[in-house]
Scaffold this active site. Structure first.
Site, PDB file in Angstrom:
ATOM      1  CG  HIS A  13      -1.727  -1.202   1.379  1.00 60.80           C
ATOM      2  ND1 HIS A  13      -3.061  -1.211   1.043  1.00 60.80           N
ATOM      3  CD2 HIS A  13      -1.443  -2.465   1.798  1.00 60.80           C
ATOM      4  CE1 HIS A  13      -3.569  -2.417   1.258  1.00 60.80           C
ATOM      5  NE2 HIS A  13      -2.602  -3.206   1.717  1.00 60.80           N
ATOM      6  CD  GLU A 192      -4.585  -8.340   6.945  1.00 58.17           C
ATOM      7  OE1 GLU A 192      -5.528  -7.744   6.391  1.00 58.17           O
ATOM      8  OE2 GLU A 192      -3.530  -7.761   7.284  1.00 58.17           O
ATOM      9  CG  ASP A 271       0.429  -1.347   5.120  1.00 54.77           C
ATOM     10  OD1 ASP A 271       0.034  -0.501   4.306  1.00 54.77           O
ATOM     11  OD2 ASP A 271      -0.240  -2.356   5.437  1.00 54.77           O
TER      12      ASP A 271
HETATM   13  N1  ADE Z   1      -4.731  -1.379   4.313  1.00 51.95           N
HETATM   14  C1  ADE Z   1      -3.419  -1.208   4.495  1.00 51.95           C
HETATM   15  N2  ADE Z   1      -2.860  -2.305   5.034  1.00 51.95           N
HETATM   16  C2  ADE Z   1      -3.855  -3.213   5.174  1.00 51.95           C
HETATM   17  C3  ADE Z   1      -3.919  -4.538   5.666  1.00 51.95           C
HETATM   18  N3  ADE Z   1      -2.846  -5.186   6.127  1.00 51.95           N
HETATM   19  N4  ADE Z   1      -5.125  -5.145   5.669  1.00 51.95           N
HETATM   20  C4  ADE Z   1      -6.210  -4.506   5.219  1.00 51.95           C
HETATM   21  N5  ADE Z   1      -6.202  -3.271   4.745  1.00 51.95           N
HETATM   22  C5  ADE Z   1      -5.033  -2.622   4.727  1.00 51.95           C
HETATM   23 ZN    ZN Z   2      -2.634  -5.150   2.385  1.00 51.42          ZN
END
Ligand code: ADE
Ligand code: ZN
Length: 323
Positions: A13, A192, A271
């Site tokens: 991201h 996740e 991230d």
């Molecule tokens: N937006 C940024 N990182 C994310 C993640 N790990 N899971 C869901 N949305 C996100």
């Molecule tokens: Zn992600």
């Protein structure tokens, strides 16, 4: 050994790739306070909800095209320095618009940074427009319509990020239909924060080529078999998964088990500064945990390039770089 391996990143991201140092520089530029989510050289959060606050706070400080150009160039040059030849970035027009930028100015700024990094390092990059799930189906559909309008040649995919425990996947099916009909590559975050049912729903309602994370599918053997049979690629981000406490350590992480079950798994950083990660670190962690050698890691890169949302001539060129 891993530093010499050619790498590719499918899941990062761009707003989440801003280092605390860069965000603090942006805060000085706009006379803003970041003490709520940055302390020293670290982001401060303790769970996914707080992570989103830090993520949104950082994003709010990128307000002009040149801010995004700098962000993309910085991220891509750092990634290329770890021997990545390809990266896809998730881009979120909703975050740019919230910061006062138009979607086209946002994409143009990012594209400038992408071009600068390509000129200095050779790294190839594409953009995947994402809708944010907890912003609601209407916003996600608007993001899909934007992506389907092919707003920039480097936009080649559509996805959905955000809080997976909000809403049902079926609520977002129309957005994905719009994007798929436009010929975009399709990926969706699932498995996740939520369990295997979220992955099954994603497969049923969205028919993605790739799933962001997807690791919790490992809790359901039948589902793992289905993912392997259908050839759906998982964008796995082990460092993110450990930081968000999905697993206590790499010995419990399902990447290797999924791989041995025939699932097409890839490695990405998600991230990076939030999770103490980078593409190089993800490869190193996998090598350390499961004894992968250079050939194993290069095979993972090959899977990433095979699943990349790029035109075939570019894919062929990238595969050619893997030797
Ligand atoms: N937006 C940024 N990182 C994310 C993640 N790990 N899971 C869901 N949305 C996100
Ligand atoms: Zn992600």
């Amino acid at each position: 050994m891993t530093s010499a391996v050619k790498k590719a990143e499918l899941h990062c991201h761009i707003e989440g790739a801003a280092s605390p140092a860069l965000v603090k520089a942006q805060a000085r530029k706009y006379n803003a306070d970041v003490s709520g989510f940055i302390a020293g050289d670290r982001y401060v959060w303790s769970d996914f909800t707080e992570f989103l606050v830090a993520y949104d706070g950082a994003a709010s400080l990128f307000r002009e095209p040149e801010d995004y150009a700098l962000l993309a160039q910085t991220y891509l040059e750092g990634t290329a320095a770890e021997n990545a030849i390809y990266a896809e970035i998730f881009v979120s027009p909703d975050h740019a618009v919230a910061a006062g930028l138009s979607a086209s100015a946002y994409l143009d700024g990012l594209a400038q940074g992408i071009a600068a990094a390509k000129a200095s390092t050779g790294i190839e990059c594409r953009m995947i427009i994402v809708g944010v799930r907890h912003f609601g189906a209407e916003k996600v559909e608007a993001a899909a319509l934007l992506a389907a309008s092919r707003p920039h040649p480097l936009v080649t995919g559509f996805g959905m990020a955000g809080e997976e425990r909000v809403g049902k996947v079926a609520d977002f099916a129309r957005a994905f239909d719009i994007a798929r009909d436009a010929g975009l590559g399709i990926t969706i975050h699932a498995g996740e924060l939520a369990g295997p049912e979220s992955v099954r729903d994603a497969l049923d309602h969205v028919r993605p080529a790739r799933i962001g994370h997807g690791v919790r599918a490992s809790e359901d053997a039948g589902l793992v078999q289905r993912i392997a049979d259908e050839g759906v690629v998982l964008e796995v981000c082990p460092g993110s998964n450990l930081a968000l406490k999905l697993y206590p350590d790499m010995s419990r992480h399902p990447f290797d088990r999924l791989r041995r079950s025939g699932v097409r798994v890839t490695l990405s950083s998600d991230d990076p500064p939030h999770f103490g990660s980078s593409i190089g670190r993800e490869y190193q962690m996998a090598a350390d945990a499961w004894g992968y050698d250079a050939a194993d890691l290069t095979a993972i890169t090959r899977t990433s390039i095979e699943a990349a949302f790029v035109d075939e001539p570019t894919r062929t060129l990238l595969l050619g770089q893997l030797g």
